[in-house]
Design a protein around this motif. Structure first.
Motif, short mmCIF file in Angstrom:
data_model
loop_
_atom_site.label_atom_id
_atom_site.label_comp_id
_atom_site.label_asym_id
_atom_site.label_seq_id
_atom_site.Cartn_x
_atom_site.Cartn_y
_atom_site.Cartn_z
N UNK A 46 -2.18 20.25 0.79
CA UNK A 46 -1.09 19.29 0.69
C UNK A 46 -0.40 19.10 2.04
N UNK A 47 -0.20 20.21 2.76
CA UNK A 47 0.44 20.14 4.07
C UNK A 47 -0.41 19.31 5.03
N UNK A 48 -1.73 19.50 5.01
CA UNK A 48 -2.63 18.75 5.88
C UNK A 48 -2.56 17.26 5.57
N UNK A 49 -2.47 16.92 4.28
CA UNK A 49 -2.36 15.51 3.88
C UNK A 49 -1.03 14.93 4.34
N UNK A 50 0.06 15.65 4.14
CA UNK A 50 1.38 15.18 4.57
C UNK A 50 1.43 14.92 6.06
N UNK A 51 0.77 15.78 6.82
CA UNK A 51 0.82 15.69 8.28
C UNK A 51 -0.21 14.73 8.85
N UNK A 52 -0.98 14.08 7.97
CA UNK A 52 -1.95 13.10 8.43
C UNK A 52 -3.20 13.68 9.05
N UNK A 53 -3.45 14.98 8.80
CA UNK A 53 -4.62 15.63 9.37
C UNK A 53 -5.89 15.34 8.58
N UNK A 70 5.33 23.11 -6.86
CA UNK A 70 3.89 23.37 -6.78
C UNK A 70 3.15 22.19 -6.16
N UNK A 71 3.63 20.97 -6.38
CA UNK A 71 3.02 19.76 -5.83
C UNK A 71 4.10 19.00 -5.07
N UNK A 72 4.03 18.96 -3.73
CA UNK A 72 5.17 18.53 -2.92
C UNK A 72 5.31 17.03 -2.68
N UNK A 73 4.79 16.21 -3.59
CA UNK A 73 4.90 14.76 -3.42
C UNK A 73 5.68 14.17 -4.60
N UNK A 74 6.57 13.25 -4.30
CA UNK A 74 7.33 12.56 -5.34
C UNK A 74 6.54 11.36 -5.85
N UNK A 75 6.92 10.88 -7.03
CA UNK A 75 6.30 9.67 -7.57
C UNK A 75 6.44 8.54 -6.56
N UNK A 134 4.75 8.42 -3.78
CA UNK A 134 4.30 8.88 -2.47
C UNK A 134 2.79 9.15 -2.45
N UNK A 135 2.17 9.23 -3.63
CA UNK A 135 0.78 9.64 -3.70
C UNK A 135 0.05 8.92 -4.82
N UNK A 136 -1.28 8.96 -4.74
CA UNK A 136 -2.13 8.47 -5.82
C UNK A 136 -3.29 9.45 -6.02
N UNK A 137 -3.74 9.57 -7.25
CA UNK A 137 -4.92 10.36 -7.54
C UNK A 137 -6.15 9.47 -7.58
N UNK A 138 -7.23 9.90 -6.94
CA UNK A 138 -8.46 9.11 -6.89
C UNK A 138 -9.57 9.92 -7.54
N UNK A 139 -10.09 9.43 -8.65
CA UNK A 139 -11.20 10.09 -9.33
C UNK A 139 -10.75 11.25 -10.20
N UNK A 140 -11.59 11.60 -11.16
CA UNK A 140 -11.36 12.75 -12.03
C UNK A 140 -12.67 13.50 -12.23
#
Length: 301
Positions: free
Chosen positions: A186-193, A210-215, A217-223
């Motif tokens: 999650x940290x790597x995603x937030x930092x654009x890495x 546990x999941x540091x993104x607010x509604x 701010x993010x999307x889920x892709x695939x299941x």
């Protein structure tokens, strides 16, 4: 409860587990029962938010109440270190998800004491930031994807299989990095890495911390597909029969729906079917998915 930290003993990765599966250990015959001895548990860190109850501390508290035995918790940096801590006799038990459990049992040197059945729901998704051009899994071609660690069910094996089913192979169609855990991803995603972080659907549902993104701010892709076995309590092979029974009974008392909310990230196990002393064949289902990730479970026996 006493808490310790153990340096990583599995930095060589999955190959180390395969090699140790062929080595002799000092497990030997079951030890003589000491009803006053603490039960020792190895775990990866969970719930580092100082404002919230730590799931491991909650489990230890409830387990002490249920068994009348003290609990000593040793934190290690990754799932492979949990496996090695049990296999080498440093701790009595560890609790983890399906794939590291299958890896451990596959060595022939660790026992599954209790297995937790799956819930039939998708295990993993790949998270992208809301402004990302990635709309579907195939859009991750040529991108960099973060995974938790090499023995994580929801943070590696299941999403790698999901990407494979979408026609994408790691380090051919996308670059894979290992962040050392879900929080690192999650940290790597937030930092654009990275362009995406693949993780457990359950964590996205739990939300902060546990999941540091607010509604928004993010999307889920695939299941990913579901898993028939969500995880297991693993034990060293020379546990005496009395301690095994104490552990099995304690798990049954602690892992209940009534405790699921307090157990937070471990709550899914609390809601799951419990299978005591499962046949090792219960983990055979993981072989195909592990093969996609380049791990041969059959070679670890």
């Amino acid at each position: 409860m006493r808490r310790f930290t153990l340096p990583s003993v599995a930095m060589l990765g999955l190959a180390a587990i395969a090699l140790t599966g062929c080595a002799s250990t000092d497990a030997g015959a079951a030890e003589t029962a000491d009803p006053s001895a603490p039960i020792t548990l190895a775990t990866v860190p969970l719930g580092e938010d100082p404002t919230a109850e730590n799931p491991i501390e909650v489990f230890a508290e409830l387990f002490e109440e249920a068994t009348g035995r003290d609990v000593e918790v040793t934190e290690v940096p990754d799932y492979l270190s949990v496996v090695e801590a049990i296999r080498s006799g440093h701790v009595d038990i560890g609790m983890m998800s399906g794939f590291p459990s299958a890896l451990a049992v596959g060595t022939g040197e660790v026992d599954a004491l209790v297995a937790f059945g799956g819930d039939g729901k998708p295990v993993s998704t790949c998270v992208v930031l809301d402004g990302s051009p990635v709309q579907e899994l195939t859009d991750l071609k040529g991108k960099t994807v973060a995974f938790a660690d090499q023995a994580s069910s929801s943070g590696y094996f299941m999403p790698v299989y999901m990407l494979h089913e979408a026609g994408l192979e790691q380090n051919t169609d996308y670059k894979a990095i290992f962040a050392g855990g879900h929080e690192g991803s999650f940290a790597a995603l937030k930092q654009g890495q990275v362009d995406a972080a693949c993780t457990a659907v359950m964590l996205t549902e739990l939300g902060e911390p546990m999941f540091p993104f607010k509604d928004g701010e993010w999307r889920g892709v695939g299941e990913s597909p579901s898993m028939e076995v969500a995880g297991a309590v693993l034990g060293r092979q020379n546990l005496d029969d009395a301690t095994r029974k104490v552990i099995e009974d304690g798990i049954a008392k602690v892992m209940t729906e009534q405790n699921a909310e307090r157990l937070d990230a471990m709550g899914a196990f609390a809601k799951a079917e419990k299978i005591v002393a499962p046949d090792p064949a219960i983990f055979d289902q993981f072989a195909e998915i592990a093969d996609v990730a380049g791990v041969k479970l059959k070679d670890m026996k």
